[in-house]
Enzyme design. Structure first.
Site, short mmCIF file in Angstrom:
data_model
loop_
_atom_site.label_atom_id
_atom_site.label_comp_id
_atom_site.label_asym_id
_atom_site.label_seq_id
_atom_site.Cartn_x
_atom_site.Cartn_y
_atom_site.Cartn_z
N ASP A 170 49.21 36.84 50.80
CA ASP A 170 49.88 38.01 50.22
C ASP A 170 48.90 39.16 49.99
O ASP A 170 49.25 40.17 49.38
CB ASP A 170 50.61 37.65 48.93
CG ASP A 170 49.68 37.26 47.79
OD1 ASP A 170 48.62 36.67 48.08
OD2 ASP A 170 50.01 37.50 46.62
N LYS A 193 44.71 42.43 41.03
CA LYS A 193 43.79 42.24 42.14
C LYS A 193 44.41 42.78 43.42
O LYS A 193 45.61 42.70 43.63
CB LYS A 193 43.40 40.77 42.28
CG LYS A 193 44.53 39.78 42.39
CD LYS A 193 43.98 38.37 42.36
CE LYS A 193 45.09 37.33 42.41
NZ LYS A 193 45.90 37.28 41.17
N ASP A 213 46.31 39.79 48.17
CA ASP A 213 45.76 40.26 46.90
C ASP A 213 44.36 39.72 46.65
O ASP A 213 43.66 40.20 45.76
CB ASP A 213 46.70 39.95 45.72
CG ASP A 213 46.89 38.48 45.44
OD1 ASP A 213 46.49 37.64 46.28
OD2 ASP A 213 47.48 38.15 44.39
N SER A 266 51.55 33.29 47.17
CA SER A 266 50.15 33.61 47.43
C SER A 266 49.54 32.65 48.47
O SER A 266 49.99 32.60 49.60
CB SER A 266 49.37 33.59 46.12
OG SER A 266 48.08 34.11 46.29
#
Length: 607
Positions: free
Chosen positions: A317, A430, A319, A158
């Site tokens: 990433d 998410k 999200d 992430s």
């Protein structure tokens, strides 16, 4: 690879672990690094690398890349994959036919880790849908639901620093795994540590018929679903707003570009220096748009130069979503996760009502984590839909959504204050791509009404009550100190099982106490908490008589004591400056009286 010479650190247990790792490891660079430590007699470093194993949890794995058992590397990935494969085969009867989906981001080693994981599953006869290029994390839970997969894996860290990587696991319901899956997977990993020799030749996976490419079909489906959820395509087409976008050196650019096209928007301006994936993340100290203006410097520069008034940013990433707007003063306001949660919550209710005029709001739900704003609860009370709180993290909101959907409930929206948003139920996690488009839609709709996002936020607070927050953290590298801080709050003034009654010598009174480490909640029958309890983490929430809600908790991945404070005012309380002064006074007292930073040598957050 066999050891080049005998391993002798003076610790037989350590020697055995190092020898084992060297025998199973296939990475020459990693081997050379271990021999360097051995030659330098760096026993402390070797002990950290080999005597403690990177443990599989509900977030999967995440850690620094490097050799040993406590870091992310090829061997640890193979061992993890072997354990997960065996667990899946023992737990999901149709796992081989249902298959798994695997994706990866643009970090160092992500593709390699994904390919090694693919090799393990197909060696065991399990079908794999391996994305053939980098993809956003939300595409993994989306694909699980589309293909009815047994599980999904995303290789990503992430927004962590560049040296980190991770291994994130979703279950067949499309949500991140929760207990007891994590504990059981960990035990399976420990029982399947010896790697099969046949796994290491990843060149063979692309010729194997069990390895299929979902990229084109899933991408088309995702954008069709996103397009079907667009409320006013003509308004989007005709807006004069100019959007600036940054992918933060991650995967998001191509996907957000296609999303804007699907929603009938003109193309956005892109921060070219951050447009393409770059595992070095060269232009940002932390590749995390949650860091605010410091992470958005280049976006603001481009937006100012081009006359753009709205910035959208994904983390690497894709999200998470950050958003900033230009104020009349020329300054930029970066919306907090709670502010975006209020705006998107309002928009998803509006969309639901327009799209389903006969729909019963009694059947509609919105979710937020315990440390997020209570603004959705205030809106729900007035508008007639349902609001539910979950523990922190989208694994809880995703699984709660699954529960509600099984009861034929309409889950419209879920969010957490760490800029994570789930708009609808196509992705049970998410999703920074769909959230970016929904924010753009809302902005275009408001422009037609002569309003800005900031104007709408103020309208929401005026109608439902001001909700103002002050969230931050202190750093503490001593687990015993952290434990002592929380134990002191449970035995306040040395009295067993007594919590604080207030702050500032009784000026502000505490009426509610929820301790999700012990399971105590004085607002529930028999003082028992209804939310899940975890003895391995610290989390206490205090509710004050004047509407302040404070949560103190530890981080599962970082040496931090986090605090979240929100003053929830009634719509009748109009004096925002007075409310801000009260919040500041109370937060200062909570930090001083409850955390005692000086006594406990806590390190303040970097600013």
């Amino acid at each position: 690879m066999a050891p080049q010479h005998s391993v002798n650190t003076g610790d037989s247990n350590l020697d055995a672990k190092i020898t084992e790792w060297l025998q199973w490891n296939k990475d020459p660079e990693a081997e050379n690094e271990i021999y360097k430590y051995l030659n330098n007699k760096d026993v402390n470093i070797l002990s950290k690398l080999f005597l403690k194993r990177l443990e599989f949890g509900t977030a999967g794995l995440r850690g620094c890349m490097g050799p040993g058992y406590s870091q992310m590397n090829d061997l640890v990935i193979v061992q993890t994959g072997q354990g997960l494969t065996k667990y899946l085969m023992d737990t999901v009867s149709e796992a081989a036919e249902q298959g798994v989906v695997i994706g990866y981001d643009g970090r160092y080693n992500s593709k390699m880790f994904a390919e090694l994981t693919t090799a393990i599953f197909i060696t065991n006869g399990i079908k794999v849908y391996l994305f053939r290029k980098i993809c956003p994390t939300p595409f993994i839970p989306y694909t699980i639901l589309k293909y009815k997969c047994a599980a999904g894996i995303m290789i990503t860290a992430s927004h962590n620093p560049k040296d980190d990587n991770g291994y994130k696991v979703y279950w067949q319901n499309g949500a991140q795994i929760i207990s007891p899956h994590d504990k059981k997977i960990q035990s399976y990993i420990l029982n399947n540590l010896k790697p099969l020799e046949s796994l290491w030749d990843i060149s063979k996976i692309y010729k194997n018929p069990l390895n299929m490419d979902p990229t084109t079909y899933i991408t088309e489906c995702y954008y069709k679903d996103l397009r079907d959820g667009v409320l006013y395509p003509e308004i989007n087409k005709n807006t004069t707003l100019k959007f600036t976008y940054t992918a933060m050196h991650g995967v998001g650019y191509d996907y957000m570009k296609s999303a804007f096209d699907a929603a009938n928007f003109e193309p956005f301006l892109v921060v070219e220096e951050q447009q393409l994936p770059d595992p070095e993340f060269p232009t940002v100290k932390y590749p995390n748009p949650e860091e605010g203006k410091s992470a958005l410097d280049l976006s603001i520069k481009l937006a100012d130069k081009s006359g753009s008034s709205i910035i959208l940013a994904n983390d690497p990433d894709a999200d998470r979503l950050a958003c900033a707007t230009k104020k009349k003063s020329g300054e930029w306001h970066v919306f907090s996760g709670n502010e975006l949660g209020a705006l998107l919550g309002w928009w998803m209710i509006h969309t639901h009502r327009v799209s389903n005029p006969q729909a019963d709001l009694n059947n509609a739900y919105m979710l937020a984590s315990t440390v997020s704003s209570k603004i959705l609860a205030a809106i729900a009370r007035k508008e007639g839909f349902n609001f539910e709180e979950t523990l922190t993290g989208f694994k809880w909101m995703g699984n709660k959504t699954v529960e509600l959907m099984k009861d034929n409930k309409d889950v419209l929206f879920a969010y957490e204050e760490a800029i994570g948003f789930m708009c609808g139920t196509q992705v049970l996690d998410k999703d920074g791509i769909s959230a970016g488009v929904r924010v753009a839609e809302l902005a275009a709709y408001l422009e037609m009404l002569g309003l800005t996002l900031s104007d709408k936020l103020q309208e929401i607070y005026t109608e439902y009550g001001h909700h103002i927050s002050d969230n931050s953290y202190w750093i503490c590298h001593e687990p015993n100190t952290i434990k002592a801080i929380f134990e002191r709050l449970r035995n306040y003034h040395g009295k067993p099982n007594m919590y604080p009654a207030g702050i500032l010598e009784g000026k502000y009174i505490i009426t509610g106490i929820r301790d999700l480490t012990t399971g105590y909640d004085n607002t529930k029958p028999d003082n028992k908490a209804v939310l899940p309890v975890s003895k391995s983490s610290q989390m206490i929430t205090f509710t004050f008589k004047n509407g302040l809600v404070t949560t103190l908790r530890t981080s599962g991945t970082e040496p931090k004591i986090k605090y979240y404070n929100e003053l929830c005012a009634s719509p009748e309380e109009k004096d925002l400056n007075k409310l801000k002064d009260i919040l500041t006074e109370m937060v200062s007292a909570i930090v001083t009286e409850f955390l005692q930073p000086e006594v406990n040598a806590l390190i303040p957050r970097e600013t």
